[in-house]
Write an enzyme that holds these catalytic residues in place. Structure first.
Site, PDB file in Angstrom:
ATOM      1  N   LYS A 191       0.840  -1.197   0.000  1.00 24.23           N
ATOM      2  CA  LYS A 191       0.000   0.000   0.000  1.00 24.23           C
ATOM      3  C   LYS A 191       0.879   1.253   0.000  1.00 24.23           C
ATOM      4  CE  LYS A 191      -3.341   2.657   2.490  1.00 24.23           C
ATOM      5  NZ  LYS A 191      -4.076   2.924   3.723  1.00 24.23           N
ATOM      6  N   GLU A 197      10.958  -4.374   3.636  1.00 19.34           N
ATOM      7  CA  GLU A 197      11.006  -5.784   3.218  1.00 19.34           C
ATOM      8  C   GLU A 197      10.629  -5.920   1.737  1.00 19.34           C
ATOM      9  OE1 GLU A 197       9.540  -4.648   5.967  1.00 19.34           O
ATOM     10  OE2 GLU A 197       9.582  -6.127   7.594  1.00 19.34           O
ATOM     11  N   GLY A 250      -4.207  -1.460   5.357  1.00 19.10           N
ATOM     12  CA  GLY A 250      -3.348  -2.538   4.865  1.00 19.10           C
ATOM     13  C   GLY A 250      -3.943  -3.910   5.138  1.00 19.10           C
ATOM     14  N   ARG A 251      -4.491  -4.104   6.353  1.00 20.22           N
ATOM     15  CA  ARG A 251      -5.000  -5.436   6.710  1.00 20.22           C
ATOM     16  C   ARG A 251      -6.352  -5.734   6.095  1.00 20.22           C
ATOM     17  NH1 ARG A 251      -3.833  -2.238  10.820  1.00 20.22           N
ATOM     18  NH2 ARG A 251      -5.411  -1.443  12.264  1.00 20.22           N
ATOM     19  N   GLU A 336      -3.390  -6.190  15.279  1.00 23.10           N
ATOM     20  CA  GLU A 336      -2.982  -4.872  14.796  1.00 23.10           C
ATOM     21  C   GLU A 336      -4.114  -3.881  15.041  1.00 23.10           C
ATOM     22  OE1 GLU A 336       0.301  -4.607  11.586  1.00 23.10           O
ATOM     23  OE2 GLU A 336      -1.524  -4.043  10.545  1.00 23.10           O
ATOM     24  N   HIS A 367      -2.794 -32.082  19.149  1.00 24.10           N
ATOM     25  CA  HIS A 367      -1.587 -32.818  19.523  1.00 24.10           C
ATOM     26  C   HIS A 367      -0.434 -31.858  19.791  1.00 24.10           C
ATOM     27  CE1 HIS A 367      -3.564 -36.571  18.423  1.00 24.10           C
ATOM     28  NE2 HIS A 367      -4.125 -35.852  17.460  1.00 24.10           N
ATOM     29  N   LYS A 495       9.720   0.204  13.145  1.00 22.62           N
ATOM     30  CA  LYS A 495      10.259   0.361  11.784  1.00 22.62           C
ATOM     31  C   LYS A 495      11.318   1.456  11.777  1.00 22.62           C
ATOM     32  CE  LYS A 495       6.104  -0.691   9.056  1.00 22.62           C
ATOM     33  NZ  LYS A 495       5.061  -0.095   8.231  1.00 22.62           N
TER      34      LYS A 495
HETATM   35  O1  F6P Z   1       2.764  -4.182   9.810  1.00 23.34           O
HETATM   36  C1  F6P Z   1       2.462  -2.850   9.584  1.00 23.34           C
HETATM   37  C2  F6P Z   1       1.889  -2.656   8.240  1.00 23.34           C
HETATM   38  O2  F6P Z   1       1.763  -1.300   8.077  1.00 23.34           O
HETATM   39  C3  F6P Z   1       0.560  -3.382   8.012  1.00 23.34           C
HETATM   40  O3  F6P Z   1      -0.522  -2.676   8.468  1.00 23.34           O
HETATM   41  C4  F6P Z   1       0.581  -3.600   6.550  1.00 23.34           C
HETATM   42  O4  F6P Z   1      -0.310  -4.591   6.170  1.00 23.34           O
HETATM   43  C5  F6P Z   1       2.018  -3.975   6.320  1.00 23.34           C
HETATM   44  O5  F6P Z   1       2.749  -3.144   7.219  1.00 23.34           O
HETATM   45  C6  F6P Z   1       2.529  -3.800   4.929  1.00 23.34           C
HETATM   46  O6  F6P Z   1       2.404  -2.478   4.513  1.00 23.34           O
HETATM   47  P1  F6P Z   1       2.457  -2.061   2.982  1.00 23.34           P
HETATM   48  O7  F6P Z   1       1.310  -2.733   2.299  1.00 23.34           O
HETATM   49  O8  F6P Z   1       2.356  -0.582   2.968  1.00 23.34           O
HETATM   50  O9  F6P Z   1       3.755  -2.555   2.441  1.00 23.34           O
END
Ligand code: F6P
Length: 531
Positions: A191, A197, A250-251, A336, A367, A495
């Site tokens: 987003k 990452e 994002g979620r 979150e 288990h 972060k």
């Molecule tokens: O973990 C924090 C967060 O901001 C989430 O809310 C989101 O899903 C994820 O990082 C990835 O963010 P982006 O889609 O901006 O890369």
């Protein structure tokens, strides 16, 4: 559309501290005397899903107090605000309008983007392009897609899909290995298009394409983002950028073009079916009366379990192997969203909020950790999720699976008394003195709350409805606790620190004097491993 930014939209009914509300005190009191009633069958049917709340603590007084509490929180007004795209995410000044993405008749800009996406999928499918997909994204840009691909592609599909989320280089190494670069599409879902990452892993993927001699690597890369300009600058061509809106958290981005990978891996019908199921649940949430409203009733019993009975966690037990990724998906959604302890007025909530969420599919879970659920000193409420019908050819497997699910639930709820345990020991031939001692170890406390959620079968429609059920439950709980379920400031600080530490490990930045001795030692000690 009401989701324009403004700083003034703080919903007034949520400003009252929960602990000070007379309706909360009544609710709390009623919850303390409520019990699991084994003679009660409490079923709600919502968008084709059956929710059995019989395993939750209940009483007429609690039901009444729950309705009064929702009224005090202006539930009807806030629900309207959410569903109309109003500013419910007040700390970030925007809406959380994921429901708009799955509406049967969406706004023109949403419909146009959907159309572009389906055209892309149609072309790729009809040309039999992209044998392999590497989906790069993390958190909300990852879990929903992983969930849907595992749920409907578990028996294999003609395209191979690898997911790469983690910054650990082994993840991208594994994600790219075994694939022919010329036949691979790289999907970057982010987003913000700033997530370290995703950007680093995307760079490795681009280098991998270049190293294989692909002339125009960008033509094999897709970006799904709310920042098209940033993706463009990064090198993704405009025609390969699909849009996300700022008001999609994002979620919740599973409902957007982020699901491109699902469509390519399994089928575009999966996205469409999930959207339909979720829209049906939205409709139920919007219209069902409080007592028959599945997300609302789940939310209320969750508040009883967390804030009154003191359970610190919620266990998710999908009795369906295909739903393994439901656990991390709901984990992100709930933790979150509800992992906050300051209310909208800026004061501490003073009442325990969102539980830790964990789990594993049954029967593996039985288990692994069910012993703790049955006889551990804390225990946790459990959401059992199961399909009435399986999609394989072995009825005996499904019978045993269902029996296990019902058995665990029954044991947690009903328990076993000392007398029963003793009788069992004696009838199985244990010598009386030993039986009296052994029986103590075979007692089950019982009274442990649970939900049973039954899907007729696992289809895109029912999975969509299930996810929307949890989304709305989380929204209602956020409202009751008076917290904002749509921000995630806590993640941001980590972060920020990580970005400074990355540069310190690289020797580009002086060590920060404010770091504790241990962090300073380890930066120094670990520097060499990153050269
Ligand atoms: O973990 C924090 C967060 O901001 C989430 O809310 C989101 O899903 C994820 O990082 C990835 O963010 P982006 O889609 O901006 O890369």
């Amino acid at each position: 559309m009401k989701n324009t930014k403004t700083d003034s939209a703080i919903p007034s009914a949520s400003l009252e501290s929960l602990a000070d509300l007379p309706e909360w005190l009544e609710f709390e009191q009623a919850a303390r005397t409520a019990r699991v009633d084994p003679s009660r069958l409490a079923l709600i049917n919502a968008a084709g899903i059956e929710l059995d709340l019989s395993g939750q603590h209940t009483s007429p007084a609690l039901e009444k107090a729950g309705a009064a509490l929702l009224k005090a929180r202006d539930f009807a007004g806030h629900r309207r605000l959410l569903l109309e795209g109003g500013i419910v995410n007040v700390t970030e000044g925007r809406g959380a309008w994921h429901t708009a993405l799955r509406a049967p008749a969406p706004a023109p800009d949403i419909a146009a983007e959907r159309q572009r996406l389906f055209e892309f999928i149609h072309t790729a499918d009809s040309e039999r392009r992209w044998r392999n997909i590497v989906h790069i994204g993390i958190g909300g840009s990852d879990w929903g897609v992983r969930l849907a691909v595992a749920a409907f592609g578990y028996a294999g599909t003609w395209r191979n899909v690898h997911f790469v989320a983690n910054i650990d280089g082994h993840a991208i190494q594994g994600g790219l290995s075994g694939f022919d670069p010329r036949e691979t599409l790289i999907v970057m879902a982010s987003k913000s298009f700033t997530t370290a990452e995703t950007l680093e892993n995307g760079l490795r993927a681009r280098e991998w394409l270049e190293a294989a001699g692909v002339q125009d690597p960008a033509s094999q890369m897709i970006a799904i983002t709310a920042r098209p300009d940033t993706a463009l600058k990064w090198g993704i061509p405009e025609a390969h950028i699909f849009k996300l809106w700022d008001w999609v958290g994002g979620r919740f981005s599973l409902w957007s073009a982020v699901s491109l990978t699902t469509a390519l891996a399994v089928s575009a019908d999966v996205i469409a079916g999930m959207q339909m199921g979720a829209a049906a649940m939205d409709n139920h949430f919007a219209e069902a009366p409080i007592a028959e409203n599945a997300p609302v009733q789940m939310a209320l019993s969750g508040v009883v379990n967390r804030s009154v009975l003191g359970y610190g966690s919620l266990n998710i037990a999908p009795y369906d192997f295909r739903l393994a990724n439901l656990v991390p998906y709901i984990q992100q959604l709930e933790m979150e969203s509800l992992g906050k302890s300051v209310d909208l007025s800026g004061r501490p909530v003073k009442i325990p909020t969102g539980p830790a969420v964990w789990g594993m599919p049954g029967t593996d879970a039985q288990h692994t950790f069910f012993q703790w659920l049955h006889q551990g000193s804390d225990g946790a409420p459990v959401d059992f999720i199961v399909c009435a019908q399986a999609d394989h050819a072995w009825p005996q497997h499904h019978r045993i699976l269902l029996a296990n699910c019902l058995a665990q639930r029954q044991a947690l709820s009903q328990g076993k008394s000392y007398e029963d345990a003793l009788a069992l020991c004696l009838t199985s031939g244990v010598e009386p003195e030993r039986a009296k001692w052994l029986a103590h170890h075979r007692v089950y406390g019982g009274g442990r709350p649970s939900n049973l959620i039954v899907l007729p079968r696992l289809s895109p429609y029912t999975l969509g409805a299930l996810l929307a059920l949890y989304e709305h439950k989380v929204f209602v709980q956020g409202l009751i606790w008076g917290i904002n379920p749509f921000d995630q400031w806590g993640v941001e600080y980590g972060k920020q620190l990580a970005s400074g530490l990355t540069r310190q490990l690289a020797g580009e930045l002086e060590m920060c004097e404010s770091y504790d001795a241990s962090t300073r030692y380890w930066v120094d000690r670990l520097k060499d491993g990153t050269d």
